[in-house]
Write a protein that holds these residues in place. Structure first.
Motif, short mmCIF file in Angstrom:
data_model
loop_
_atom_site.label_atom_id
_atom_site.label_comp_id
_atom_site.label_asym_id
_atom_site.label_seq_id
_atom_site.Cartn_x
_atom_site.Cartn_y
_atom_site.Cartn_z
N HIS A 1 33.85 -31.27 -19.69
CA HIS A 1 34.41 -32.36 -18.88
C HIS A 1 35.94 -32.25 -18.85
N ILE A 2 36.50 -32.46 -17.67
CA ILE A 2 37.97 -32.44 -17.54
C ILE A 2 38.42 -33.66 -16.75
N TRP A 3 39.45 -34.31 -17.27
CA TRP A 3 40.12 -35.38 -16.55
C TRP A 3 41.52 -34.84 -16.21
N PRO A 4 41.68 -34.16 -15.07
CA PRO A 4 42.98 -33.56 -14.76
C PRO A 4 43.95 -34.61 -14.22
N GLU B 1 48.07 -9.57 -24.59
CA GLU B 1 49.14 -10.17 -23.77
C GLU B 1 48.59 -10.68 -22.45
N ALA B 2 47.63 -9.97 -21.88
CA ALA B 2 47.06 -10.41 -20.60
C ALA B 2 46.31 -11.73 -20.76
N ILE B 3 45.53 -11.88 -21.82
CA ILE B 3 44.80 -13.15 -21.96
C ILE B 3 45.76 -14.27 -22.38
N GLN B 4 46.80 -13.93 -23.10
CA GLN B 4 47.80 -14.98 -23.42
C GLN B 4 48.39 -15.54 -22.13
N GLU C 1 48.37 -19.75 -17.67
CA GLU C 1 48.15 -20.06 -16.24
C GLU C 1 47.00 -21.06 -16.08
N ASN C 2 46.00 -20.93 -16.93
CA ASN C 2 44.84 -21.81 -16.80
C ASN C 2 45.16 -23.26 -17.12
N TYR C 3 46.19 -23.50 -17.91
CA TYR C 3 46.57 -24.90 -18.20
C TYR C 3 46.98 -25.59 -16.91
N ILE C 4 47.77 -24.88 -16.11
CA ILE C 4 48.21 -25.46 -14.83
C ILE C 4 46.99 -25.70 -13.94
N GLU C 5 46.09 -24.67 -13.92
CA GLU C 5 44.91 -24.81 -13.06
C GLU C 5 44.07 -26.01 -13.49
N MET D 1 47.33 -17.91 -29.11
CA MET D 1 47.55 -18.27 -27.70
C MET D 1 47.21 -19.74 -27.48
N VAL D 2 47.59 -20.26 -26.35
CA VAL D 2 47.21 -21.64 -26.02
C VAL D 2 45.71 -21.65 -25.67
N PRO D 3 45.02 -22.78 -25.88
CA PRO D 3 43.54 -22.74 -25.82
C PRO D 3 42.92 -22.92 -24.43
N PHE D 4 43.69 -22.81 -23.36
CA PHE D 4 43.19 -23.27 -22.06
C PHE D 4 42.25 -22.30 -21.34
#
Ligand code: FAD
Length: 451
Positions: A210-213, A351-354, A359-363, A307-310
């Motif tokens: 579930h996401i509440w963006p 580095e690519a997944i980092q 980027e996925n956080y913004i998405e 990395m960040v968990p997004f």
């Protein structure tokens, strides 16, 4: 390389315990030094139900260690993201084409304990309450500290799987410049809980993330097999908009939920209590130019590339590291060659997944409820149906395939440009010129290699 002598692993977390299993299964004598007490005897630290999204990369490594059944017995399927719109209403956005392309919510503590059991069953020796404090790379000695005092452990080969704050990494840096750079995200998080309903069932759709963006911030919830959900509220650290600074206490968090997440508010009965008792987590990305120092020592997992968990890939990437290292050790002529080739293969991919996680956080927080994004998603699904060997959305390449992360990122870049060109001027799927789109896909995307 034929197994001989011992391998010492610092950290019996997710990566350390899986690597211990994989190496012990190959005949290496493995000893593992873990800072915490044994969670199987003392209870998992924190005791809360914290879960993680497990995807194909992580699952593949678990399968190779013979752990698929044990782990999957308690996993909850997540078919897609359930978006909770600001104006009310929800929408399930499937991650994949069908139920063969899903991710799984697993309990961190139980997963770790299953891995510890597997490592021991394979013959690894686990030492708890043994925090690595210093490494003498010349004498190959580790100094550990525990409640009963300090102790030295000799080692022959050393792997630092001791997480983002790695003591092995710090010891390496005293010997060699690893080119370390830590970039804080400027956002932190709080974990909250949606308990089971009065009848013991799930309070909201269980088979979804579930996401509440909400633009600059968001809330997410992942299901647990106990029929609860672990909710994570991500907020900027500072600033006038809701931030960890402005939402400082229980009253302010209730106001925030009443205003921004009204459908979630009644689901979290202990909101104020959870918010004030649970620690605030910090997020950031750890970049290293080198993963090795001293003789025969290497880092992996969060110790090498937190990395960040997004993208829900930190553990998946760490598990992929473990399998890659075990296979390099099998194939290489000697240990140094194995470590060097492991680092050469994994560092660009980490580095690519980092980058994709950032980027996925913004998405997640800002795009999933946007009309252009939804149209591009529809076009992407159509293109995948028409060209299944060429057009595979980046999320699917990362989560359901095992192509190197760097390849996923590059194909994602090309596909993103293609989608923007194809969607330009079209308001709906029916207005898309698919003859042109087919030609563009054929000319710009090579077929993916079979896995
Ligand atoms: P850790 O799991 O941190 O383990 C390190 C171990 O080393 C611990 O047991 C620790 O006690 C021990 N240790 C530390 N210092 C020492 C020392 N000096 N000596 C000995 N032992 C030591 N990943 C996903 O794939 N999917 C997700 O959905 C996901 N969600 C996440 C959500 C959040 C909020 C966060 C913060 C992370 C998330 N991750 C996720 C990332 C994932 O948690 C990490 O990538 C993963 O735990 C890395 O495993 P590790 O073994 O390298 O490190």
């Amino acid at each position: 390389m034929r197994p001989h002598q011992t391998v010492t692993i610092a950290g019996a977390g997710l990566a350390g315990a899986l690597l211990a299993t994989l190496l012990a299964q190959r005949g290496w004598q493995v000893q593992v030094l873990e800072k915490r007490p044994d969670p199987r005897r003392r209870g998992y630290a924190g005791g809360r139900s914290i879960n993680l999204a497990l995807a194909e990369r992580g699952l593949h490594s678990l399968r190779r260690a013979g752990l698929q059944e044990t782990v999957m017995a308690q996993a909850v399927m997540m078919r897609g993201r359930m978006v909770h719109f600001a104006g009310g209403g929800t929408q399930l956005q499937r991650y994949g084409r069908d139920d063969s392309e899903v991710i799984w919510s697993v309990h961190r503590g139980r997963l770790n304990m299953a891995l510890l059991d597997a490592a021991e069953a394979a013959g690894a020796r686990l030492h708890f309450d043994a925090a690595v404090a210093e490494v003498d790379f010349d004498r190959r000695v580790l100094r550990c500290e525990g409640r009963s005092g300090g102790r030295e452990h000799g080692y022959d080969r050393l792997i630092g799987a001791d997480g983002a704050g790695s003591a092995v990494r710090q010891a390496m840096m005293r010997r060699r410049d690893l080119g370390e750079r830590f970039e804080p995200l400027g956002h932190g998080y709080k974990e909250l809980e949606i308990p089971p309903a009065a009848d013991g069932g799930f309070r909201i759709e269980p088979h979804a993330l579930h996401i509440w963006p909400r633009g600059g911030y968001m809330c997410i919830a992942l299901p647990n097999s106990e029929r609860s959900f672990t909710v994570t509220l991500f907020l900027p650290q500072t600033g006038a908009h809701p931030s960890l600074e402005t939402v400082g206490d229980g009253r302010a968090v209730r106001e925030l939920f009443a205003r921004e997440f009204p459908d979630a508010l009644p689901l979290i009965p202990e909101l104020e209590q959870d918010f004030s008792t649970n620690p605030t987590g910090q997020l950031g990305t750890l970049y290293l130019e080198r993963w090795r120092a001293g003789a025969r020592a290497v880092l992996l997992g969060d110790a090498a590339h937190a990395m960040v968990p997004f993208h829900g890939q930190g553990m998946n990437c760490a598990f992929e590291d473990c399998l890659e290292l075990a296979e390099r050790i099998d194939e290489a002529a000697d240990w140094d060659e194995a470590l060097a080739s492991f680092e050469a293969v994994r560092r660009p991919n980490a580095e690519a997944i980092q980058a994709m996680a950032l980027e996925n956080y913004i998405e997640m927080r800002d795009r999933v409820d946007d009309a252009d994004f939804l149209l591009e998603r529809e076009i992407a699904r159509e293109l995948q149906a028409r060209h299944p060997d060429r057009f595979v959305p980046r999320y699917s390449l990362v989560s359901f395939r095992r192509v190197p992360y760097a390849v996923a990122r590059e194909r994602g870049r090309v596909q993103g440009q293609l989608l923007a060109e194809i969607a330009a001027g079209a308001g709906t799927l029916a207005e898309v010129d698919f003859a042109r789109a087919d030609a563009l896909v054929q000319s710009r995307l090579d077929p993916l290699p079979a896995e």
